[in-house]
Design an enzyme around this catalytic site. Structure first.
Site, PDB file in Angstrom:
ATOM      1  N   GLN A 179       0.822  -1.223   0.000  1.00 58.62           N
ATOM      2  CA  GLN A 179       0.000   0.000   0.000  1.00 58.62           C
ATOM      3  C   GLN A 179       0.852   1.268   0.000  1.00 58.62           C
ATOM      4  O   GLN A 179       0.449   2.290  -0.546  1.00 58.62           O
ATOM      5  CB  GLN A 179      -0.936   0.023   1.217  1.00 58.62           C
ATOM      6  CG  GLN A 179      -2.014  -1.044   1.187  1.00 58.62           C
ATOM      7  CD  GLN A 179      -3.082  -0.804   0.124  1.00 58.62           C
ATOM      8  OE1 GLN A 179      -3.312   0.331  -0.320  1.00 58.62           O
ATOM      9  NE2 GLN A 179      -3.737  -1.861  -0.311  1.00 58.62           N
ATOM     10  N   SER A 199       3.388  -5.008  -5.052  1.00 57.55           N
ATOM     11  CA  SER A 199       2.382  -5.565  -5.964  1.00 57.55           C
ATOM     12  C   SER A 199       2.108  -4.546  -7.066  1.00 57.55           C
ATOM     13  O   SER A 199       1.859  -3.374  -6.790  1.00 57.55           O
ATOM     14  CB  SER A 199       1.101  -5.849  -5.183  1.00 57.55           C
ATOM     15  OG  SER A 199       0.066  -6.193  -6.067  1.00 57.55           O
ATOM     16  N   CYS A 324     -11.999  -8.922   0.168  1.00 55.39           N
ATOM     17  CA  CYS A 324     -11.614 -10.328   0.206  1.00 55.39           C
ATOM     18  C   CYS A 324     -12.223 -11.024  -1.007  1.00 55.39           C
ATOM     19  O   CYS A 324     -13.024 -10.453  -1.736  1.00 55.39           O
ATOM     20  CB  CYS A 324     -12.036 -10.985   1.519  1.00 55.39           C
ATOM     21  SG  CYS A 324     -13.796 -11.029   1.735  1.00 55.39           S
TER      22      CYS A 324
HETATM   23  N1  PLP Z   1      -0.576  -6.767   1.253  1.00 57.95           N
HETATM   24  C1  PLP Z   1      -1.351  -5.679   1.344  1.00 57.95           C
HETATM   25  C2  PLP Z   1      -1.069  -4.655   2.403  1.00 57.95           C
HETATM   26  C3  PLP Z   1      -2.437  -5.514   0.467  1.00 57.95           C
HETATM   27  O1  PLP Z   1      -3.208  -4.432   0.571  1.00 57.95           O
HETATM   28  C4  PLP Z   1      -2.676  -6.503  -0.509  1.00 57.95           C
HETATM   29  C5  PLP Z   1      -3.834  -6.395  -1.417  1.00 57.95           C
HETATM   30  O2  PLP Z   1      -4.892  -5.959  -1.040  1.00 57.95           O
HETATM   31  C6  PLP Z   1      -1.803  -7.611  -0.580  1.00 57.95           C
HETATM   32  C7  PLP Z   1      -0.770  -7.708   0.318  1.00 57.95           C
HETATM   33  C8  PLP Z   1      -2.001  -8.676  -1.614  1.00 57.95           C
HETATM   34  O3  PLP Z   1      -1.533  -8.241  -2.860  1.00 57.95           O
HETATM   35  P1  PLP Z   1      -2.025  -8.946  -4.223  1.00 57.95           P
HETATM   36  O4  PLP Z   1      -3.423  -8.496  -4.454  1.00 57.95           O
HETATM   37  O5  PLP Z   1      -1.069  -8.434  -5.256  1.00 57.95           O
HETATM   38  O6  PLP Z   1      -1.896 -10.409  -4.023  1.00 57.95           O
END
Ligand code: PLP
Length: 377
Positions: A179, A199, A324
């Site tokens: 984030q 990501s 989710c």
């Molecule tokens: N970590 C955080 C803080 C996130 O907000 C998210 C997605 O919402 C993820 C990990 C997971 O990332 P990805 O959607 O690329 O798997």
């Protein structure tokens, strides 16, 4: 159609589209192929790797591409524990507001060889660096997110790194910077950390790409085995276009950061002020340092599910908590962790602005929210 769910995923940046489109037909080579078409894909992949590494203050070989943030988070838990030489039970120290990709991966290891300690946060979602350090004594891994996906609260990573290193110098330090990445300087933010998760789709790149970045020579065991790609750590034919899109998204976010941060924070503050005036909504993380795009609010006496259905009908997109898989709203572990009472949790909604949010989006969102809240009341 005001889209205020940029923390769930954000739109593909125009710069990414322009870079990707011409390559879709031509850059099909396997980066492991020992011929011209393969070498071209390898060149694009390696350039993306170098650029992302540079923004993270990491060596180029420290960037290991994954399918996204979830994979990188799962990998860090398992890869760090599997590479650790100890024959004793591992200790994983994290916070109780991490993304489920960290929490569930960590707790899964409890069945075999790990003890998980979740350090609590204060009412605004901040972890105390001293408390973190106390808990980390002798830990194999400490994982603290840079900024929370629901509240937007930014952690004091610098103090956490200093305190943990002082108490437990051998502990591996990881941060989930998914984030934070669109808004904060990653190299500066993650100083003192070994590993970070990114990501692409949160940056305005494509879905299906992320990376685990290693700033140091810390050992991480392979996650996927097979063809030996990604230095033998994550097998599978690499997606050169996805990697390139991620590098372009990060480069654009960095170039626009100062302007975007002040513009979006101003829009967010106007949005919160107008909501407070027209609906009585209160800001959950008021007083904490939060990401510029996050506006987590409570509509007193209202039910988030009903609001979200009505917002959706009126063409406004937001969410309750994090998004989710089912799209269903489950009781948020983050809101429980900050001690929000049950009634407030029922009326909690997350709006998140992003690089594409305009003044007009905020005008329209405010008018839709005002109308919906008045109708439902
Ligand atoms: N970590 C955080 C803080 C996130 O907000 C998210 C997605 O919402 C993820 C990990 C997971 O990332 P990805 O959607 O690329 O798997």
């Amino acid at each position: 159609m005001p889209y205020l769910d940029h923390a769930a995923t954000t739109s593909v940046r125009p710069e990414v589209l322009a870079a990707v489109e011409p390559l879709l037909a031509t850059l099909y080579g396997n980066p492991s192929g020992g011929h011209a078409i393969g070498r071209e894909a390898r060149r694009v992949l390696d350039e993306a790797r170098e650029e992302i590494a540079d923004f993270c203050g990491a060596p180029a070989q420290g960037v290991m591409f994954t399918s996204g943030g979830t994979e990188a988070d799962n990998w860090v838990i398992n890869g760090v524990l599997d590479a650790s030489a100890t024959s004793e039970q591992h200790r994983i120290v994290t916070t109780n507001i991490e993304h489920k990709a960290i929490l569930e991966a960590a707790h899964k290891r409890e069945k075999w060889d790990a003890l998980v300690v979740e350090v609590g946060v204060d009412g605004l979602g901040r972890v105390d660096p001293h408390e973190m350090a106390d808990a980390s004594r002798g830990a194999t891994l400490v994982s603290v997110m840079a900024a929370n996906n629901e509240l937007g609260t930014i952690q004091d990573l610098r103090s956490i790194a200093t305190e943990v290193r002082r108490v437990s110098p051998g502990t591996v330090l990881h941060t989930d910077a998914v984030q934070a990445a669109p808004w904060l300087d990653l190299a500066e933010l993650t100083q003192g950390f070994d590993l970070l998760t990114l990501s692409s789709h949160k940056l305005g790149g494509l879905k299906g790409t992320g990376c685990l970045v290693s700033r140091t020579s810390v050992k991480v065991a392979p996650f996927l085995v097979g063809g030996g790609q990604e230095l033998g750590l994550r097998a599978g034919t690499q997606d050169a276009i996805g990697a390139m899109a991620m590098a372009v998204a990060l480069r654009t976010a960095v170039a626009e950061r100062d302007e975007a941060t002040s513009r979006i924070a101003m829009l967010r503050d106007r949005f919160l002020a107008e909501l407070a005036k027209s609906t009585g909504a209160t800001s959950t993380a008021q007083g904490a340092t939060v990401l510029p795009g996050h506006a987590h609010v409570v509509f007193p006496g209202m039910v988030a599910e009903e609001l979200l259905v009505a917002f959706d009908r009126a063409d406004l997109q937001a969410t309750a908590g994090s998004s989710c898989a089912s799209g269903a709203t489950e009781s948020s572990h983050v809101l429980r962790a900050i001690g929000l009472d049950r009634l407030a949790v029922r009326g909690a909604v997350r709006f998140t602005l992003g690089h594409a949010t305009t003044d007009l989006d905020i005008d329209e969102a405010c008018s839709i929210i005002g109308r919906v809240v008045a109708q439902l009341r």
